[in-house]
Structure formats: C-alpha cells, structure tokens
Design a protein around this motif. Structure first.
Motif, PDB file in Angstrom:
ATOM      1  N   THR A 214     -13.217   2.195 -34.593  1.00 33.60           N
ATOM      2  CA  THR A 214     -12.037   1.905 -34.654  1.00 33.60           C
ATOM      3  C   THR A 214     -11.008   2.901 -36.136  1.00 33.60           C
ATOM      4  N   ALA A 215     -11.611   3.504 -36.557  1.00 30.45           N
ATOM      5  CA  ALA A 215     -10.773   5.235 -37.362  1.00 30.45           C
ATOM      6  C   ALA A 215      -9.964   5.613 -36.547  1.00 30.45           C
ATOM      7  N   GLN A 216     -10.945   6.077 -35.410  1.00 33.76           N
ATOM      8  CA  GLN A 216      -9.692   6.865 -34.899  1.00 33.76           C
ATOM      9  C   GLN A 216      -8.602   6.464 -34.219  1.00 33.76           C
ATOM     10  N   ASN A 217      -8.670   5.311 -34.066  1.00 31.97           N
ATOM     11  CA  ASN A 217      -6.821   4.554 -33.915  1.00 31.97           C
ATOM     12  C   ASN A 217      -6.255   4.104 -34.528  1.00 31.97           C
ATOM     13  N   ALA A 218      -6.338   4.600 -36.439  1.00 33.42           N
ATOM     14  CA  ALA A 218      -6.151   4.426 -38.035  1.00 33.42           C
ATOM     15  C   ALA A 218      -4.842   5.423 -37.538  1.00 33.42           C
ATOM     16  N   ASP A 219      -4.141   4.622 -39.143  1.00 39.74           N
ATOM     17  CA  ASP A 219      -2.588   6.058 -39.232  1.00 39.74           C
ATOM     18  C   ASP A 219      -3.185   6.429 -40.672  1.00 39.74           C
ATOM     19  N   LEU A 220      -3.980   5.883 -41.302  1.00 39.10           N
ATOM     20  CA  LEU A 220      -4.964   6.859 -42.124  1.00 39.10           C
ATOM     21  C   LEU A 220      -6.727   6.403 -42.165  1.00 39.10           C
ATOM     22  N   HIS A 221      -7.201   7.492 -42.601  1.00 43.24           N
ATOM     23  CA  HIS A 221      -8.598   7.979 -42.549  1.00 43.24           C
ATOM     24  C   HIS A 221      -9.293   7.990 -43.518  1.00 43.24           C
ATOM     25  N   LEU A 222      -9.600   7.273 -44.791  1.00 42.81           N
ATOM     26  CA  LEU A 222     -10.731   7.981 -45.591  1.00 42.81           C
ATOM     27  C   LEU A 222     -11.698   8.143 -45.188  1.00 42.81           C
ATOM     28  N   GLN A 223     -12.363   9.086 -44.873  1.00 45.31           N
ATOM     29  CA  GLN A 223     -14.024   9.328 -44.391  1.00 45.31           C
ATOM     30  C   GLN A 223     -14.549   9.930 -46.077  1.00 45.31           C
ATOM     31  N   ILE A 224     -14.669   8.563 -46.837  1.00 53.87           N
ATOM     32  CA  ILE A 224     -15.165   9.201 -48.064  1.00 53.87           C
ATOM     33  C   ILE A 224     -17.122   9.105 -48.241  1.00 53.87           C
ATOM     34  N   LYS A 225     -17.336   9.326 -48.674  1.00 49.04           N
ATOM     35  CA  LYS A 225     -19.364   9.609 -49.159  1.00 49.04           C
ATOM     36  C   LYS A 225     -19.491   8.574 -49.484  1.00 49.04           C
ATOM     37  N   PRO A 226     -20.617   7.799 -48.468  1.00 48.65           N
ATOM     38  CA  PRO A 226     -20.510   6.293 -48.800  1.00 48.65           C
ATOM     39  C   PRO A 226     -20.806   5.896 -49.912  1.00 48.65           C
ATOM     40  N   GLY A 227     -21.130   5.091 -50.303  1.00 48.97           N
ATOM     41  CA  GLY A 227     -21.301   4.182 -51.378  1.00 48.97           C
ATOM     42  C   GLY A 227     -20.884   4.502 -52.732  1.00 48.97           C
ATOM     43  N   MET A 628     -26.085  13.064 -36.607  1.00 48.68           N
ATOM     44  CA  MET A 628     -25.961  14.151 -37.953  1.00 48.68           C
ATOM     45  C   MET A 628     -24.678  15.024 -37.726  1.00 48.68           C
ATOM     46  N   HIS A 629     -24.499  15.577 -37.910  1.00 49.78           N
ATOM     47  CA  HIS A 629     -23.239  16.333 -38.524  1.00 49.78           C
ATOM     48  C   HIS A 629     -23.682  17.563 -37.910  1.00 49.78           C
ATOM     49  N   PRO A 630     -23.252  18.521 -36.465  1.00 53.01           N
ATOM     50  CA  PRO A 630     -23.859  19.365 -36.069  1.00 53.01           C
ATOM     51  C   PRO A 630     -23.829  20.467 -37.502  1.00 53.01           C
ATOM     52  N   ALA A 631     -23.191  21.299 -38.064  1.00 46.79           N
ATOM     53  CA  ALA A 631     -23.547  21.950 -38.788  1.00 46.79           C
ATOM     54  C   ALA A 631     -24.245  21.440 -40.706  1.00 46.79           C
ATOM     55  N   ASP A 632     -24.606  20.454 -40.610  1.00 43.48           N
ATOM     56  CA  ASP A 632     -25.930  20.202 -40.938  1.00 43.48           C
ATOM     57  C   ASP A 632     -27.114  19.697 -39.899  1.00 43.48           C
ATOM     58  N   ILE A 633     -27.364  19.668 -39.006  1.00 40.96           N
ATOM     59  CA  ILE A 633     -28.191  19.993 -38.101  1.00 40.96           C
ATOM     60  C   ILE A 633     -28.603  21.607 -38.288  1.00 40.96           C
ATOM     61  N   LYS A 634     -27.365  22.485 -37.377  1.00 41.31           N
ATOM     62  CA  LYS A 634     -28.213  23.933 -38.594  1.00 41.31           C
ATOM     63  C   LYS A 634     -28.310  24.401 -38.995  1.00 41.31           C
ATOM     64  N   ARG A 635     -27.849  23.979 -40.654  1.00 39.03           N
ATOM     65  CA  ARG A 635     -28.775  23.920 -41.697  1.00 39.03           C
ATOM     66  C   ARG A 635     -29.671  23.577 -41.731  1.00 39.03           C
ATOM     67  N   SER A 662     -18.059  13.376 -35.916  1.00 38.12           N
ATOM     68  CA  SER A 662     -17.566  11.650 -36.389  1.00 38.12           C
ATOM     69  C   SER A 662     -18.000  11.319 -38.134  1.00 38.12           C
ATOM     70  N   LEU A 663     -18.991  12.088 -38.563  1.00 38.34           N
ATOM     71  CA  LEU A 663     -19.582  12.198 -39.652  1.00 38.34           C
ATOM     72  C   LEU A 663     -19.685  12.641 -40.444  1.00 38.34           C
ATOM     73  N   LYS A 664     -19.647  12.038 -41.775  1.00 37.50           N
ATOM     74  CA  LYS A 664     -18.988  13.400 -43.002  1.00 37.50           C
ATOM     75  C   LYS A 664     -20.313  13.884 -43.204  1.00 37.50           C
ATOM     76  N   ARG A 665     -20.169  15.818 -43.466  1.00 38.90           N
ATOM     77  CA  ARG A 665     -20.814  16.163 -43.690  1.00 38.90           C
ATOM     78  C   ARG A 665     -22.130  15.465 -45.071  1.00 38.90           C
ATOM     79  N   GLY A 666     -23.295  15.246 -44.520  1.00 42.81           N
ATOM     80  CA  GLY A 666     -23.895  15.216 -46.103  1.00 42.81           C
ATOM     81  C   GLY A 666     -24.092  13.500 -45.500  1.00 42.81           C
ATOM     82  N   VAL A 667     -24.257  13.068 -44.100  1.00 41.55           N
ATOM     83  CA  VAL A 667     -24.453  12.019 -44.015  1.00 41.55           C
ATOM     84  C   VAL A 667     -25.012  11.653 -42.432  1.00 41.55           C
ATOM     85  N   ILE A 668     -25.954  10.673 -42.488  1.00 35.59           N
ATOM     86  CA  ILE A 668     -26.468  10.614 -41.618  1.00 35.59           C
ATOM     87  C   ILE A 668     -26.832   9.666 -41.256  1.00 35.59           C
TER      88      ILE A 668
END
Length: 717
Positions: A214-227, A628-635, A662-668
């Motif tokens: 759904t977010a991929q088709n939004a006009d604005l996406h706020l990819q916040i930290k969970p919680g 998991m985000h690829p950068a986190d996998i590498k880390r 599509s995930l925020k870093r630090g989120v699985i």
C-alpha cells in the motif's frame, strides 16, 4: 460437472465466487464476473479456500478424549448429553461464571453463529466470561471508543475522502482498513487506490515501518520506527494547534478537554517526534498540512499500532487527530449505504459519548479491569482459568478459534488450559486447541452450509446482501455451529434467544431478539429468515432470488443532517489517564540489550492460521521466513537463505533469512502465524513464542506486546 455461485468467507469483502463441482467435490474456484460488487475479482486467499474445503486438516467427525489422552469418535447426541450434564453441574456448584466462551475469526465470518454465541453465554447461561480474537489484535479500538467516544456518522469513504491516512494497515494485502479502496471492488483494492489518485480524488498518506504494498502507492510514506506512532500523532496535533488548522467549530460543539490536549502535546515538535521516530521532521510537517488542510480527511489504523506497545495511547491519538480536524461525515455529506440487513448508519450529527464500561461492569479475577465492548481481554483468559477464586472458569467453549496457538507464551497457556474441567472446541480443522480438547465438535465448512452476508452489511459503498446455499453436501455428522448451542440449551432446559450479529456490540445492549422454539429445532434457513426480520429492509424471499447477491443500485444517498439540539454528549479528547500514559511513554527508557524490533506482516496466502498447512502454502514457505534489510544482513555477517535464531526476552524461534529493502534499518519482519503443527521445535514456532503475557501489558485491555518486539538475531552454529 456443475457450476454454482456463492461468495468468499475470508473477510468482510465477501467477493463473489463461481465454483465448479464434480462428484460432490469443489474442483475449481474463480471470481464471479456477474457479481455486482467484486465483478470477477478474487484474491489468492479466496482461491486457496478450495484447499480449506477439501483438506488441510479437516475434522470429519466428533470426538471425545479419554483419560489416557486417546481420542475416539462419538455420537453427537451422547456428546450433547454429556456436555449439558457437566455444564449444569458446574453451574449448580460454582455458579454461571464457571462457564467461559472464546470465539475466533471463524465465527466473525459466520453471522448466524455470531448472533448466537454471545446470546448463549450472556443470556442463556448468564456468564460474563466472553473472549475473542478481537481482543488479541485490535482491542485498543474498543478502549479508545470507551475513553474518547465516537462520532456516529462515521469517517469519509470512497471518493468523498480527499485525504486518507493509513497507519499500520496494508489493505492491498488484507482488503481491510482503507477508505480509498472499499468495495465494490471493481477489480481489486490496489486498482481503487490507483484510480482515485489518477483522478486526483484521494491523496494517500501511509505511516508504516515497512514500505508495504500500500505504501508503494502512497503520495507520502512516513517510515517510522516501530512503536512510535504516539509521538508522531502528538506532533501532528501540536502542529495543527500551532498553525490554527484545527476545526474550532467542531471542537467547540462536540469535544471536551481540548485545552488539556493542547498542553499535553505543547512541547512535542515535529523535530522532537522525528528524532524519536527516525524520520525527517519535514515529513511530519508535510503530512500534517496535507491532512489538516483537506476538505475531507480521515485517519484509519490497523493491527500495526494496535499490537505494539502503548497501543491504547497510539490509537487514542490517531482518533483524536480525526476529532481535531473534524474528520467525519458532516452536515451535507452523503451516506451511500445505510445497510441492507442490519446496518444503521447515523444520518444526523451525533456523538456516542465515552462509557468507560470496564470501570462499571463485572471485573476480571486476574486483572484490574472489566468488560470492553462486552468482552474480557483474552490475554487474561489463562489467569481466569487458574485463579484461586471459586468463580474461576472451569469449562470453556471455543468456537472457530485457536486461543492456545494465538496467545503469547503458548507453553504456559497450554498448562493453564489443562486446569479446565471441560474444554470443548467447535471447528472445521485441527488446531493446537482441538489437540487438547475434551470434546471436538466437527462443524461444516463455509461451502457446506447455508449462509448470508450478515456481518459485512456496511462494508460496501452501496446497499448489498447475498445469500448462499450449500455448494457440496457435508459428511454425515458435521453440524452448523449454532446447532450445538441449541442442543445444549434444550438439554439444560434453558431458552436460547436469537439476536442480530454485531461485532463490538455488547449482548446486553442488543434489542430483545427472538426466542427460538426449544422443542422443535429450527432449520438454518429459518434462522436466516428470522434474522432478516430483525432489522433489515430486504425480505428473505427476495434475497434468495439473486444468486450473485442483491445490490440496490437505485438507492438514493442520504444527506447527513445537523444535530437538531445539543444533547450534551461530547468526545473526551484528553482524559487524565491518557496524560499519564503519554508521560510514561515519552519518558520510557530504551532497551539497549536488543538490536532489532520485530514487526508482524500479513501473508497474502493465509488468513491468520488458516491455509498455513495447505500444500500450496507449504510448498512456497517450507520454512518460516524472516525478512531483514540487506544492510543489516551485511552488518551481522549473515547470508540470505540460511536459518537464523530470533530471540526475545521470553522465547525463541528459528526462521529462514530473506533480504527485504522495504524494511526500515533495525527492523525485521515475519508472519505472525507459522506453519501450525503440534511440534514445539523452534523451527515451527510463530511469533507468539516471543510474546510475554506477563510483562509490558497495556492498562485496561491487558494487551501484550505482539509487534515491535525487541529481539536479537543469531546465526545457528
């Protein structure tokens, strides 16, 4: 080979189906192109329902469990006699509160049964012990209605919604929770979003830690930290008051404690909120202006914020944003559906004031709270069974649900359930709950029963209802769920009352209903006809004539009228306990021992735990995946495809690693329900094994932390 029409029972969308039947077996299912709402569209879950019908752990007979744990088939009449005798004895000795009932998603798509289970427990038995799957995933909505109240005319839907703000919901997959893609489907939810945006009718804001479909088709996406939904909405409300964008007329007429709300959010600037939520401050300012300056805007939430910590606070602030901006259908707006069967949309501006019912109703034995919308919090169910009170639950009826598998800490939940003297499950398939039940009543699957769309009455943009006959003949011994309650009531010499199906409406607030004949058993068709008499504007005879549903395309929209006089009812935007919760949340200490936050996601192939054992699902997902985000996998020096251990404070699961940018870093992210089996190995566990039923529980609804769970990820050596 014959072709017949029906509708899907996966969700309230109730898409039309055309099924091919050969030798009493459904061999093919497709969308019904003549269906007036879905018009041929059918999602993958609808197509998977053929597996649900034909196999996937179907229960074929009623069984009783012996003292040694073995199961044996048993005649229904003997089962009814035994259960009725045991329930009567418990009530005689301990009172009606010794009986409890849990209903799950299966009942929420079964209007006849839904109409009877609550009436049976509360009216026939006289027990307050009602629990359901709703208080497992979205009870914050009920708490908010109880503390804030709500505006009776509802939110903007369809093309009347200029700006839709979606929080932690993904309707492209779930088909629920969005005004920008309601049914009539006219292809699918995604096409609605694209159509409305192309026409410049609706702008879409999505707040979610993941770049969802759904977010991929939004006009604005706020990819916040969970919680961190609460701080973002506090900042939005702060920004609205700072700029004078609030709907002052609406607030003066329909709200109280506005000044207290302004004081609470006065220091929560977009910069402060953005820092905590891990986004750019400009995004909060942009979203606020887009929402507040729109002619018609409404905010909607899903399970994301409702399953995260401080869910009651987050949900309250989301709804308060609607109040501050007058985000409801107002005087002069049109209502295009007032309900074909049971819908009763208000056509005059009116506030349904807060009730705080949990402070006034029967109280739980194991927690300081009462009933919320007529139900106790399901997280307290194990404690209600193991309480040392004489009134503890000693017999539990489970209908169309799997509380043992759905609740957190399933090991301790399982031990609690073993304290029951009687456990009865009514279901169409094997579950972790049926595996330990004293009696398992095998019930008919959706395509084996008479049914109608009694619970989705208000989901369509225009009045629509559909009735369906059985598509295949059920095996002998399978029953409609409601029959169990009639048979037990008759044997207990008690009256069963038929009331309208209504999710979230306490039984005690329902109209009186119809007393069923307790000598001559009614048929399912007769019950559907009686339900149509309880408040609908369509006669059952007319409903039966339309195999693809009855769609009122001549319905004239109703114009909402202004409130004639001030009845004194107001929405309370900032009660004292909200201020307390906000302070506790805002000054909460971080959890440095954990590197990641785990969030749940929906699997388009399954509906909760349904279809997880279907062959197609197991072929595609032989192992529980974790994204998991690829950068986190590498880390972490991990490799895509390998098995990893995910460990929380209370448990662990094993999953196969997938990359997901599509995930925020630090989120699985993973699916809430794994491939359900009786095995307790870490490789076959779901997220519930990471959830505590003892720590970090919400006030009022005792909601556990089921998303935004602090975890670490380890390579399996």
């Amino acid at each position: 080979m014959k072709k017949v029409k029906s509708y899907c029972r996966n969700c309230m969308a109730a898409c039309g189906l055309e099924l091919e039947v050969e030798h009493n077996r459904i061999v093919k299912v497709r969308g019904d192109s003549e269906h007036p709402t879905s018009q041929g569209y059918l999602c993958i879950k609808g197509r998977a329902s053929i597996d649900h019908q034909n196999g996937e752990d179907r229960l074929r007979c009623t069984t009783q469990r012996s003292a040694d744990g073995s199961c044996q088939s048993m005649e229904l009449d003997k089962v009814y006699d035994q259960i009725a005798e045991k329930l009567s004895a418990l009530i005689e000795r301990y009172g009606p509160r010794s009986i409890g009932l849990y209903y799950g998603t299966g009942t929420n798509q079964n209007p006849i049964n839904h109409a009877l289970v609550k009436s049976w427990l509360n009216t026939t038995i006289g027990s307050p012990n009602l629990f359901s799957s709703i208080t497992i995933d979205q009870s914050a909505k009920w708490v908010t209605a109880g503390r804030l109240g709500y505006f009776a005319t509802g939110k903007h839907t369809g093309k009347s919604c200029e700006v839709a703000l979606l929080v932690g919901t993904n309707p492209v997959v779930s088909h629920m929770g969005a005004p920008a893609c309601p049914f009539p489907a006219k292809r699918n939810p995604l096409s609605h979003i694209r159509e409305y945006r192309k026409e410049g009718v609706t702008k879409l804001i999505v707040i979610d830690p993941r770049l969802t479909e759904t977010a991929q088709n939004a006009d604005l996406h706020l990819q916040i930290k969970p919680g961190e939904d609460a701080v973002v909405f506090a900042a939005m409300i702060h920004e609205i008051f700072r700029n004078g964008w609030e709907d002052r007329h609406f607030l003066d007429r329909f709200a109280v404690s506005v000044d207290r709300l302004k004081d609470m959010v006065s220091g929560i600037t977009p910069a402060i909120a953005a820092n905590r939520a891990g986004i750019e401050p400009g995004l909060i300012e942009q979203a606020t202006k887009m929402f507040a300056k729109a002619r018609s805007a409404s905010a909607f939430s899903g399970t994301g914020p409702n399953m995260s910590p401080y869910s009651n606070l987050a949900e309250h602030l989301i709804e308060t944003l609607n109040v501050v901006c007058g985000g409801y259908r107002r005087t002069g707006d049109k209502i295009t559906n007032t309900g074909m069967l049971f819908g009763a949309a208000a056509t005059e501006e009116k506030v349904i004031p807060p009730t705080r019912a949990w402070e006034k109703t029967a109280q739980c034995l194991s927690g300081n709270t009462g009933k919320i919308n007529g139900e106790f919090p399901t997280a307290l169910l194990p404690g209600e069974i193991t309480s040392d009170s004489k009134e503890r639950i000693r017999a539990l009826i489970v209908v169309g649900g799997n509380p043992v598998g759905a609740l957190g800490q399933p090991g301790s939940t399982l031990e609690a359930f073993k304290n029951l003297e009687v456990l009865v499950s009514l279901d169409i398939r094997e579950t972790e709950t049926t595996a330990i039940s004293d009696y398992v009543i095998a019930t008919k699957a959706p395509y084996e029963r008479y049914d109608f769309t009694g619970l989705g009455d208000m989901h369509s943009l225009q009045p629509f209802a559909q009735y369906t006959q059985p598509i295949v003949e059920p095996s002998s011994g399978l029953i409609d769920d409601w029959e169990f309650f009639w048979e037990i009531s008759r044997r207990m010499k008690r009256q069963l009352v038929l009331k309208r199906p209504a999710i979230g409406l306490p039984d005690e607030l329902q109209p009186d209903g119809i007393k069923l004949d307790m000598v001559n058993k009614p048929s399912t068709i007769e019950i559907i006809a009686k339900l149509c008499e309880l408040g609908g504007r369509v006669h059952f005879d007319d409903l039966k004539k339309h195999s693809s549903g009855l769609y009122d395309d001549k319905f004239e929209p109703v114009t909402i009228k202004a409130a004639v006089q001030d009845d004194g009812c107001r929405m309370d935007v900032c009660p004292e306990d909200i201020c307390t919760e906000f302070r506790n949340y805002f000054y909460e200490k971080t959890e440095p021992d954990y590197q990641y936050l785990l969030v749940c996601r929906r699997r388009i192939e399954t509906m909760n735990s349904a279809y997880v054992n279907a062959q197609k699902t197991r072929t595609r997902f032989p192992q529980q995946p974790v994204h998991m985000h690829p950068a986190d996998i590498k880390r972490e020096d991990l490799t895509i495809g390998e098995l990893v251990e995910i460990r929380s404070e209370v448990g662990n699961i094993v999953a196969q690693l997938h990359g997901d940018d599509s995930l925020k870093r630090g989120v699985i992210s993973t699916f809430h329900m794994a491939n359900i089996t009786q095995s307790q190995t870490a490789a076959e566990r779901g997220v519930n094994h990471l959830v505590s039923l003892e720590e970090v529980l919400e006030p009022i609804n005792f909601m556990p932390r089921q998303s935004s769970i602090p975890v670490n990820v380890y390579r399996i050596l």
